[in-house]
Design a protein around this motif. Structure first.
Motif, mmCIF file in Angstrom:
data_model
loop_
_atom_site.group_PDB
_atom_site.id
_atom_site.type_symbol
_atom_site.label_atom_id
_atom_site.label_comp_id
_atom_site.label_asym_id
_atom_site.label_seq_id
_atom_site.Cartn_x
_atom_site.Cartn_y
_atom_site.Cartn_z
ATOM 1 N N ILE A 55 27.505 6.230 -42.623
ATOM 2 C CA ILE A 55 27.998 5.163 -43.709
ATOM 3 C C ILE A 55 28.270 3.880 -42.761
ATOM 4 O O ILE A 55 27.968 2.870 -43.175
ATOM 5 N N ASP A 56 29.020 3.970 -41.524
ATOM 6 C CA ASP A 56 29.534 3.064 -40.578
ATOM 7 C C ASP A 56 28.002 2.112 -40.124
ATOM 8 O O ASP A 56 27.771 1.164 -40.223
ATOM 9 N N ASN A 58 24.939 2.100 -41.446
ATOM 10 C CA ASN A 58 24.363 1.387 -42.518
ATOM 11 C C ASN A 58 25.222 0.213 -43.253
ATOM 12 O O ASN A 58 24.614 -0.133 -44.261
ATOM 13 N N LEU A 60 27.980 0.564 -45.041
ATOM 14 C CA LEU A 60 28.532 0.991 -46.254
ATOM 15 C C LEU A 60 30.073 1.077 -46.164
ATOM 16 O O LEU A 60 30.360 1.678 -47.276
ATOM 17 N N LYS A 61 30.503 0.548 -45.235
ATOM 18 C CA LYS A 61 32.092 1.213 -45.484
ATOM 19 C C LYS A 61 32.840 0.477 -46.552
ATOM 20 O O LYS A 61 33.813 1.088 -46.943
ATOM 21 N N LEU A 63 32.250 0.858 -49.463
ATOM 22 C CA LEU A 63 31.809 1.894 -50.512
ATOM 23 C C LEU A 63 33.240 2.575 -50.494
ATOM 24 O O LEU A 63 33.682 3.250 -51.714
#
Length: 71
Positions: A55-56, A58, A60-61, A63
């Motif tokens: 997540i980090d 990419n 996307l945190k 989200l």
């Protein structure tokens, strides 16, 4: 990944190490990347750390923000 894993990222605390007691979603990217290079721990914590690193990595945190407000 299970849907409840995202909830765990914003509630479960790191159980050991330099960042013990910090919520997994708040771990710094360089720490997560270190695990990615050296190997994630076995079990649920390792699975969640790997998910958080992805997540980090990419970007996307953001989200996870709605889940933080929920709790």
């Amino acid at each position: 990944m299970k849907p409840e894993d995202l909830e765990k990222l914003v509630t479960l605390e790191m159980p050991f190490g330099k960042y013990k007691g910090r919520v997994i979603a708040d771990l710094p990217g360089n720490y997560l990347n270190w695990f990615a290079r050296e190997g994630f721990p076995k079990g649920e914590i390792g699975r969640l750390l790997a998910l958080m690193q992805e997540i980090d990595h990419n970007g996307l945190k953001g989200l996870l923000a709605p889940l933080r407000r929920k709790g």
